[in-house]
Write a protein that holds these residues in place. Sequence first.
Motif, mmCIF file in Angstrom:
data_model
loop_
_atom_site.group_PDB
_atom_site.id
_atom_site.type_symbol
_atom_site.label_atom_id
_atom_site.label_comp_id
_atom_site.label_asym_id
_atom_site.label_seq_id
_atom_site.Cartn_x
_atom_site.Cartn_y
_atom_site.Cartn_z
ATOM 1 N N MET A 225 1.125 -1.085 0.038
ATOM 2 C CA MET A 225 -0.102 0.181 0.105
ATOM 3 C C MET A 225 0.924 1.308 0.247
ATOM 4 N N ALA A 226 1.809 1.185 0.988
ATOM 5 C CA ALA A 226 2.727 2.455 0.774
ATOM 6 C C ALA A 226 3.431 2.697 -0.435
ATOM 7 N N LYS A 227 3.851 1.398 -0.987
ATOM 8 C CA LYS A 227 4.688 1.819 -2.542
ATOM 9 C C LYS A 227 3.700 2.078 -3.605
ATOM 10 N N LEU A 228 2.135 1.518 -3.315
ATOM 11 C CA LEU A 228 1.499 1.735 -4.315
ATOM 12 C C LEU A 228 1.289 3.401 -4.335
ATOM 13 N N LYS A 229 0.986 3.908 -3.213
ATOM 14 C CA LYS A 229 0.885 5.162 -3.139
ATOM 15 C C LYS A 229 1.720 6.116 -3.930
ATOM 16 N N ASP A 230 3.192 5.791 -3.666
ATOM 17 C CA ASP A 230 4.196 6.671 -4.286
ATOM 18 C C ASP A 230 3.861 6.356 -5.972
ATOM 19 N N ILE A 231 3.789 5.080 -6.414
ATOM 20 C CA ILE A 231 3.649 4.811 -7.743
ATOM 21 C C ILE A 231 2.383 5.499 -8.361
ATOM 22 N N LEU A 232 1.178 5.622 -7.605
ATOM 23 C CA LEU A 232 0.137 6.552 -8.234
ATOM 24 C C LEU A 232 0.419 7.976 -8.404
ATOM 25 N N ILE A 233 1.119 8.168 -7.395
ATOM 26 C CA ILE A 233 1.471 9.835 -7.262
ATOM 27 C C ILE A 233 2.534 10.338 -8.410
ATOM 28 N N GLN A 234 3.277 9.077 -8.583
ATOM 29 C CA GLN A 234 4.326 9.553 -9.647
ATOM 30 C C GLN A 234 4.001 9.123 -11.330
ATOM 31 N N GLY A 235 3.030 8.373 -11.285
ATOM 32 C CA GLY A 235 2.450 7.702 -12.639
ATOM 33 C C GLY A 235 3.743 6.611 -13.049
ATOM 34 N N ASP A 236 4.132 6.167 -12.317
ATOM 35 C CA ASP A 236 5.194 4.960 -12.653
ATOM 36 C C ASP A 236 4.788 3.575 -13.082
ATOM 37 N N LEU A 237 4.371 3.710 -14.357
ATOM 38 C CA LEU A 237 3.508 2.486 -14.978
ATOM 39 C C LEU A 237 4.077 1.275 -14.722
ATOM 40 N N ALA A 238 5.718 1.056 -14.938
ATOM 41 C CA ALA A 238 6.359 -0.121 -14.675
ATOM 42 C C ALA A 238 6.244 -0.687 -13.449
ATOM 43 N N SER A 239 6.339 0.292 -12.461
ATOM 44 C CA SER A 239 6.235 -0.411 -11.059
ATOM 45 C C SER A 239 4.789 -0.775 -10.956
ATOM 46 N N PHE A 240 3.917 0.227 -11.308
ATOM 47 C CA PHE A 240 2.350 -0.428 -11.169
ATOM 48 C C PHE A 240 2.234 -1.814 -11.467
ATOM 49 N N THR A 241 2.675 -2.346 -12.683
ATOM 50 C CA THR A 241 2.350 -3.414 -13.399
ATOM 51 C C THR A 241 3.100 -4.585 -12.408
ATOM 52 N N GLU A 242 4.437 -4.251 -12.240
ATOM 53 C CA GLU A 242 4.950 -5.258 -11.195
ATOM 54 C C GLU A 242 4.158 -5.516 -10.007
ATOM 55 N N LEU A 243 4.011 -4.358 -9.300
ATOM 56 C CA LEU A 243 2.983 -4.522 -7.963
ATOM 57 C C LEU A 243 1.617 -5.329 -8.067
ATOM 58 N N ILE A 244 0.933 -4.818 -8.900
ATOM 59 C CA ILE A 244 -0.478 -5.156 -9.065
ATOM 60 C C ILE A 244 -0.374 -6.914 -9.514
ATOM 61 N N GLU A 245 0.415 -7.287 -10.490
ATOM 62 C CA GLU A 245 0.632 -8.569 -10.877
ATOM 63 C C GLU A 245 0.868 -9.328 -9.605
ATOM 64 N N SER A 246 2.007 -8.962 -8.670
ATOM 65 C CA SER A 246 2.450 -9.557 -7.856
ATOM 66 C C SER A 246 1.294 -9.899 -6.471
ATOM 67 N N GLU A 247 0.447 -8.548 -6.447
ATOM 68 C CA GLU A 247 -0.788 -8.693 -5.762
ATOM 69 C C GLU A 247 -1.910 -10.015 -6.019
ATOM 70 N N ALA A 248 -1.941 -9.980 -7.365
ATOM 71 C CA ALA A 248 -2.983 -10.927 -7.877
ATOM 72 C C ALA A 248 -2.443 -12.245 -7.472
ATOM 73 N N LEU A 249 -1.267 -12.445 -7.837
ATOM 74 C CA LEU A 249 -0.723 -13.850 -7.849
ATOM 75 C C LEU A 249 -0.580 -14.342 -6.184
ATOM 76 N N MET A 250 -0.070 -13.327 -5.452
ATOM 77 C CA MET A 250 0.095 -13.592 -4.117
ATOM 78 C C MET A 250 -1.548 -14.115 -3.460
ATOM 79 N N LEU A 251 -2.548 -13.508 -4.020
ATOM 80 C CA LEU A 251 -3.911 -13.675 -3.427
ATOM 81 C C LEU A 251 -4.338 -15.022 -3.787
ATOM 82 N N HIS A 252 -4.011 -15.546 -5.168
ATOM 83 C CA HIS A 252 -4.167 -16.771 -5.391
ATOM 84 C C HIS A 252 -3.186 -17.685 -4.806
ATOM 85 N N GLY A 253 -1.912 -17.451 -4.428
ATOM 86 C CA GLY A 253 -0.869 -18.274 -3.822
ATOM 87 C C GLY A 253 -1.710 -18.468 -2.412
ATOM 88 N N LEU A 254 -2.361 -17.510 -1.937
ATOM 89 C CA LEU A 254 -2.999 -17.788 -0.672
ATOM 90 C C LEU A 254 -3.887 -18.842 -0.546
#
Length: 340
Positions: A225-254
């Motif tokens: 959440m802390a990382k995403l806040k900075d990513i959203l403010i900066q418009g950093d799309l590469a980091s956005f992609t990395e973070l949301i895909e990791s979140e999706a896979l972690m959800l299903h990993g759980l």
Amino acid sequence: MKGSVKWQSPSNIALVKYWGKKGFQIPSNASLSFTLSNCHTTTELRWSKNENTDVSVYLDNVLNEGFKPKVTKFFDHVSELYPVLKTFKFDIYTSNTFPHSSGIASSASGMSALALCTCSLLESIGKLDKPFFEEASNLARIGSGSASRSVFGGLVEWGEHPKFDSSSDKHASPFTEAHPVFHNYQDTILLVHEGQKSVSSTVGHGLLDSHPFSEQRFKVAQENMAKLKDILIQGDLASFTELIESEALMLHGLMMTSNPSFILMLPNTLAIIQKIQTFRKQNDCHIAFTLDAGANVHMLYPEKDIDKAQKLIDTELAALCANGKYICDNVGKGPEQLEC
Ligand code: PMV
């Protein structure tokens, strides 16, 4: 004494996921989502004074006994906060823009629409003494956690977090600091599976209580959440992609490491994920995926990548969807009150 009120409320897709509760409808970690636009529920609440609570639910104008227990439970809980509701009979007319059996969670849009109607009723009888949308989000949370976020448009945060001022476990809040690239983000929902999912999210949340990785998950989610806040403010799309895909896979990993374990992804879910990742590498774009608690894939991308995304869908992805079906959506403005 009787009346009616009508709200249209959208679904949402989480970027950092809510998965696990501490106590009644309190999230174990904060979450953040895009509110959608085209996928929404319209609900009309007709109310009249009665000796005691009585609820009838109509889906597409047809009496639906299947929804009654969940809606009755919602009013039972909300009546503890507002006892006056115990003296009403409710007829609820609801419909979704997306097919009920499409596998898209209708609980976020459905419960937020119902909560908004309930707040309008309370306001009209002079019983609402809290800010309208904040309380609508609180009531929506009681019905379904993720519904708390559908009460606001754009990017929405729910759950206490030190980096989000005024964040609360009780209600969601709009996140308004994002870079303009996120204002019209696209979401194409690739329907891999039509039909009810095999394990409900209520059961899934419960399995986190005894999950070997839960404490680590809640810590990582707060960090994300802390990382995403900075990513959203900066418009950093590469980091956005990395973070949301990791979140999706972690959800299903759980899910896959719960006891009992369960798998909601299907072979075509993985095939779509791989196609998206390969296409992204070869086509210099920011097309990414996330997953809900189901087999469908949400393909998220900025407006500038619309043509590339359509090419990917037409040439590769539609063939992997059930009956070739997908839904085009984008970030929306939030709920709207309608004339009855
Ligand atoms: O609101 P619920 O209890 O249906 O849980 C939703 C959980 C996820 O959709 C998987 C994640 C989220 O944050 O929306």
